[in-house]
Design a protein around this motif. Structure first.
Motif, PDB file in Angstrom:
ATOM      1  N   ASN A 142       0.829  -1.226   0.059  1.00 58.23           N
ATOM      2  CA  ASN A 142      -0.086   0.042   0.116  1.00 58.23           C
ATOM      3  C   ASN A 142       0.852   1.249   0.153  1.00 58.23           C
ATOM      4  O   ASN A 142       0.251   2.284   0.465  1.00 58.23           O
ATOM      5  CB  ASN A 142      -0.930   0.036   1.241  1.00 58.23           C
ATOM      6  N   ASP A 174       6.036  -2.697   5.454  1.00 58.63           N
ATOM      7  CA  ASP A 174       7.157  -3.052   6.086  1.00 58.63           C
ATOM      8  C   ASP A 174       6.697  -4.617   6.779  1.00 58.63           C
ATOM      9  O   ASP A 174       6.925  -4.821   7.725  1.00 58.63           O
ATOM     10  CB  ASP A 174       7.637  -2.080   7.321  1.00 58.63           C
ATOM     11  N   GLN A 175       5.583  -5.167   6.107  1.00 57.41           N
ATOM     12  CA  GLN A 175       5.250  -6.534   6.582  1.00 57.41           C
ATOM     13  C   GLN A 175       6.422  -7.361   6.292  1.00 57.41           C
ATOM     14  O   GLN A 175       7.164  -7.482   5.246  1.00 57.41           O
ATOM     15  CB  GLN A 175       3.912  -6.842   5.672  1.00 57.41           C
ATOM     16  N   LYS A 176       6.547  -8.393   7.235  1.00 56.89           N
ATOM     17  CA  LYS A 176       7.536  -9.332   7.274  1.00 56.89           C
ATOM     18  C   LYS A 176       6.868 -10.780   6.779  1.00 56.89           C
ATOM     19  O   LYS A 176       7.704 -11.717   6.329  1.00 56.89           O
ATOM     20  CB  LYS A 176       8.379  -9.638   8.243  1.00 56.89           C
ATOM     21  N   ASP A 177       5.488 -11.111   7.439  1.00 53.71           N
ATOM     22  CA  ASP A 177       5.272 -12.434   7.190  1.00 53.71           C
ATOM     23  C   ASP A 177       3.548 -12.309   6.248  1.00 53.71           C
ATOM     24  O   ASP A 177       2.936 -11.640   6.515  1.00 53.71           O
ATOM     25  CB  ASP A 177       4.950 -12.908   8.751  1.00 53.71           C
ATOM     26  N   SER A 186       2.223 -15.109   5.183  1.00 52.04           N
ATOM     27  CA  SER A 186       1.518 -16.434   5.224  1.00 52.04           C
ATOM     28  C   SER A 186      -0.146 -16.323   4.777  1.00 52.04           C
ATOM     29  O   SER A 186      -0.535 -17.093   4.058  1.00 52.04           O
ATOM     30  CB  SER A 186       1.465 -17.036   6.528  1.00 52.04           C
ATOM     31  N   ALA A 187      -0.688 -15.496   5.497  1.00 54.02           N
ATOM     32  CA  ALA A 187      -2.103 -15.283   5.394  1.00 54.02           C
ATOM     33  C   ALA A 187      -2.461 -14.937   3.832  1.00 54.02           C
ATOM     34  O   ALA A 187      -3.332 -15.557   3.313  1.00 54.02           O
ATOM     35  CB  ALA A 187      -2.615 -14.186   6.201  1.00 54.02           C
ATOM     36  N   ALA A 188      -1.648 -14.051   3.467  1.00 53.55           N
ATOM     37  CA  ALA A 188      -1.991 -13.620   1.963  1.00 53.55           C
ATOM     38  C   ALA A 188      -1.846 -14.578   1.213  1.00 53.55           C
ATOM     39  O   ALA A 188      -2.537 -14.888   0.077  1.00 53.55           O
ATOM     40  CB  ALA A 188      -1.280 -12.227   1.627  1.00 53.55           C
ATOM     41  N   ASP A 208      -6.659 -10.587  -4.820  1.00 53.78           N
ATOM     42  CA  ASP A 208      -6.023  -9.208  -4.899  1.00 53.78           C
ATOM     43  C   ASP A 208      -5.677  -8.909  -3.437  1.00 53.78           C
ATOM     44  O   ASP A 208      -6.491  -8.303  -2.804  1.00 53.78           O
ATOM     45  CB  ASP A 208      -7.267  -8.195  -5.493  1.00 53.78           C
ATOM     46  N   GLN A 209      -4.487  -9.260  -3.190  1.00 51.73           N
ATOM     47  CA  GLN A 209      -4.002  -9.081  -1.844  1.00 51.73           C
ATOM     48  C   GLN A 209      -3.387  -8.000  -1.403  1.00 51.73           C
ATOM     49  O   GLN A 209      -2.387  -7.740  -2.435  1.00 51.73           O
ATOM     50  CB  GLN A 209      -3.256 -10.519  -1.469  1.00 51.73           C
ATOM     51  N   VAL A 210      -3.550  -6.823  -0.652  1.00 55.10           N
ATOM     52  CA  VAL A 210      -2.743  -5.972  -0.378  1.00 55.10           C
ATOM     53  C   VAL A 210      -2.075  -6.058   0.946  1.00 55.10           C
ATOM     54  O   VAL A 210      -2.485  -6.554   2.085  1.00 55.10           O
ATOM     55  CB  VAL A 210      -3.523  -4.594  -0.282  1.00 55.10           C
ATOM     56  N   VAL A 211      -0.484  -5.620   1.232  1.00 53.07           N
ATOM     57  CA  VAL A 211       0.139  -5.980   2.317  1.00 53.07           C
ATOM     58  C   VAL A 211       0.839  -4.297   2.498  1.00 53.07           C
ATOM     59  O   VAL A 211       0.619  -3.618   1.600  1.00 53.07           O
ATOM     60  CB  VAL A 211       1.319  -7.013   2.109  1.00 53.07           C
ATOM     61  N   THR A 212       1.211  -4.277   3.951  1.00 52.87           N
ATOM     62  CA  THR A 212       2.108  -3.065   4.180  1.00 52.87           C
ATOM     63  C   THR A 212       3.382  -3.148   3.605  1.00 52.87           C
ATOM     64  O   THR A 212       3.843  -4.137   3.391  1.00 52.87           O
ATOM     65  CB  THR A 212       1.998  -2.935   5.778  1.00 52.87           C
TER      66      THR A 212
END
Lengths: 289, 382
Positions: free
Chosen positions: B183, B214-217, B219-221, B208-212
């Protein structure tokens, strides 16, 4: 269901690392009542040291870790020695001193290793295990096992050895401890040394999971600090529970709230802390600040 | 120590600039650029520290190479070109402070930054100060700023992703596509541009997955994506994060092909993901390798000689952008402000990325090619 379980698995391995970072925060706090703000930077130093010995000098990963732990332990001793004259005189200055050390370490990292990072290949190259469609990385299991062993050793040290008992005594009442002949300075030094070692353990282990760069410790430090608070600042089991909780919480919010995950994680954290200001295992052994 | 000295120098510079202004007659503002003596001052603003510093390091090398070539050839109008380097730490707030700083220190043009978000934050100040800026950003948001002083040294995400969608959907006939993007400024631009390219082809992404940022994991997405079993996964994130996503995806048993734009062609991405995990990644890039033509071979050889490392896209982009700026300075007899911006817009330049011809929006190039990662290297797709 599969997403649910896989999310937990993903959260647990980083959670174990957060727990190790939280342990370092908590150990120093319970002994001295001091938040070591340089802790995140020591994690970065540990990650760089471990990856340097592993990648450049081609040492086995375990040996590289041991050397990194010894070196960051020494850094912990240096920080404590420099701050010692302030002990019991000016607490705020000590806090600012740790922040200053953090900035110095940050600058040193960039001077020695440069501003760009490095990727560390996994020391356990075998394929992930497949359990009923659930994928578990072998390296994650290694991280969990090492974190568990480190915790057990730390608890045994604190409860079974003379030095550990002395540290507990200092944590409870440093004046009474001094009265019975315990050297408070030594206790603090050991706390900082172990804290530094734990930082390298966390940093070294997280290297192959993430990317080693000067910014690494900042992110881990904040999550680790939140974990320590969540579990009950100063509490050893609290640090473990808090670390795993933050890791899993992070993982779930990432799945459900996507771009807003960070916001939701810390909102949940804030609510928990408002309900239980002392954290889950809020024992409050320390009351010196 | 170095930093302190740099700080002292900059304080001195600000003081002397203030002093000079104070002494001159009212209205005769110090257009230090306007005088015809002394070196021509060009600022390079980029992340020299933090997670995005590799971009800044490449960009600095590309710009430095171009400027050293011009200086060795006698500079412009007999004046040497001086490159001032500023560290924005990849942070828009630091960037806006630096925009004011380069204005007050009399720099006449700016190279950088490599982060769209930082450039977008700096653009209004640079526009007001009338300092032309050639950025390496590629977010369509840069065009939306609408500054006549902002130029891009490469295509926008729209071009990258249109080429990518044409290759994946039209040529290969793949319609089962998942997206994962962050994002941040870059990720958002990529997400919107690729989604638009897909929609225009009647394709809806299966996830259509959005991550931050500085996300590190992931798995969910990624588990969500795995359940949809897509053939292709689009990456809209910077080098390191994309690398982590690919590494974790392979650990989760995802075998889909990854596709992406510029960051997915870099060594940092390949190292972070692991060469084996990144194998087969399809990349849309205006600069696939150093071996494409004589110009790129010459550039790569000069780059290797000077910095002892292999050239790549970001260095090439900065090199092109700097060459265009210097050419415009030469043709305009070292104009500043609006005249320099017009001179840049009028410059037609055959660069490493292709033929530059800037339009109203400040975009000069509208083409990328498709490459794939094979044995840890980006090569042109056959």
């Amino acid at each position: 269901m599969q997403v649910f379980l896989q999310t937990i698995v993903g959260g647990v391995s980083l959670g174990a690392v957060y727990a190790l970072v939280a342990l370092g925060f908590s150990l120093v706090y319970r002994t001295m009542g001091l938040v070591n703000f340089a802790h995140g930077n020591v994690v970065t130093v540990g990650a760089y040291l471990a990856s340097t010995f592993y990648l450049s000098t081609k040492l086995p990963f375990a040996l590289a870790m041991v050397i990194a732990i010894a070196l960051t332990g020494a850094i912990g001793l240096v920080i404590e020695r420099v701050l010692r004259p302030l002990e019991n005189r000016d607490f705020d200055l000590m806090l600012i001193g740790t922040i200053g050390f953090g900035i110095v370490l940050d600058a040193l990292i960039i001077m020695i290793w440069g501003a760009t990072g490095r990727a560390v290949p996994s020391p356990v190259p075998s394929a992930p295990l497949d359990l009923f469609g659930l994928r578990i990385r072998t390296y994650d299991l290694v991280v969990l096992a090492i974190a568990a062993v480190a915790t057990v050793l730390l608890v045994l040290f604190l409860s079974r050895t003379k030095r550990g008992a002395a540290m507990q005594a200092v944590a409870m009442d440093h004046e009474a401890a001094t009265a019975v002949g315990i050297h408070v300075g030594h206790s603090n030094a050991v706390a900082f040394m172990i804290g530094g070692g734990l930082a390298a353990l966390a940093g070294g282990l997280v290297g192959p999971l993430l990317y080693v760069s000067p910014a690494l410790g900042g992110a881990l430090g904040i999550k680790g600090f939140a974990a320590a608070i969540l579990g009950g600042f100063g509490s050893i089991p609290g640090a473990i529970v808090g670390g795993l909780a933050i890791g899993i919480l992070d993982s779930f919010t990432a799945g459900h709230f996507q771009g807003y995950s960070e916001l939701v994680t810390f909102l949940v954290f804030t609510v928990i802390i408002m309900v239980r200001p002392t954290g889950v295992f809020g024992e409050r052994t320390v009351n010196r600040a | 120590m170095l930093r302190r000295r740099a700080a002292a120098i900059s304080v001195l510079a600000v003081l002397s600039a203030a002093f000079a202004t104070g002494c001159s007659a009212p209205g005769a503002d110090q257009e230090s650029s306007g005088d015809n003596s002394g070196p021509i001052k060009i600022a390079l603003v980029d992340a020299q520290s933090g997670q995005l510093s590799s971009l800044g390091a490449w960009e600095l090398k590309g710009a430095r190479l171009a400027i050293d070539e011009w200086n060795a050839a006698g500079g412009i109008d007999g004046r040497q070109i001086q490159l001032g380097v500023f560290d924005d730490q990849g942070d828009p707030t630091v960037g806006t402070n630096l925009a004011r700083k380069i204005d007050s220190e009399g720099y006449i043009a700016m190279i950088g930054t490599a982060e769209s978000a930082v450039t977008i934050a700096m653009a209004p100040i640079l526009k007001q100060a009338q300092i032309p800026n050639i950025t390496s950003g590629q977010s369509p948001g840069l065009v939306a700023v609408g500054s006549e002083f902002l130029f891009l040294n490469g295509p926008t995400s729209t071009t990258y992703d249109e080429t990518l969608a044409r290759h994946v959907v039209d040529d290969q006939g793949v319609r089962s596509i998942a997206m994962i993007s962050n994002n941040g400024g870059y990720g958002k631009g990529e997400h919107d541009a690729f989604l638009k390219a897909l929609r225009s082809r009647g394709v809806t992404p299966v996830a259509d997955q959005v991550v931050t940022t500085d996300q590190k994991d992931f798995s969910a997405a990624l588990t969500g994506i795995r359940q949809k079993n897509p053939k292709v996964i689009f990456l809209g994130a910077e080098e390191v994060e994309s690398g982590l996503i690919v590494k974790q995806a392979r650990d989760l048993g995802i075998t889909a092909t990854f596709v992406g734009a510029a960051p997915q062609g870099t060594p940092v991405f390949i190292d972070t993901a692991g060469a084996r995990n990144a194998e087969g990644t399809i990349v849309s890039s205006p600069y696939l390798s150093n071996e494409i033509n004589d110009a790129s071979k010459k550039f790569a050889a000069a780059y290797r000689k000077k910095f002892n490392e292999e050239a790549e896209l970001h260095g090439a982009k900065a090199y092109d952008g700097t060459q265009i700026l210097l050419t415009a300075l030469k043709t305009s007899n070292v104009a500043t402000g609006k005249d320099l911006a017009e001179a840049i817009r009028a410059t037609r330049y055959q660069g490493l990325l292709g033929a530059f011809a800037f339009d109203k929006t400040g975009v000069g190039i509208f083409e990328t090619s498709i490459g794939t990662i094979q044995s840890g290297k980006l090569v042109a797709a056959s």
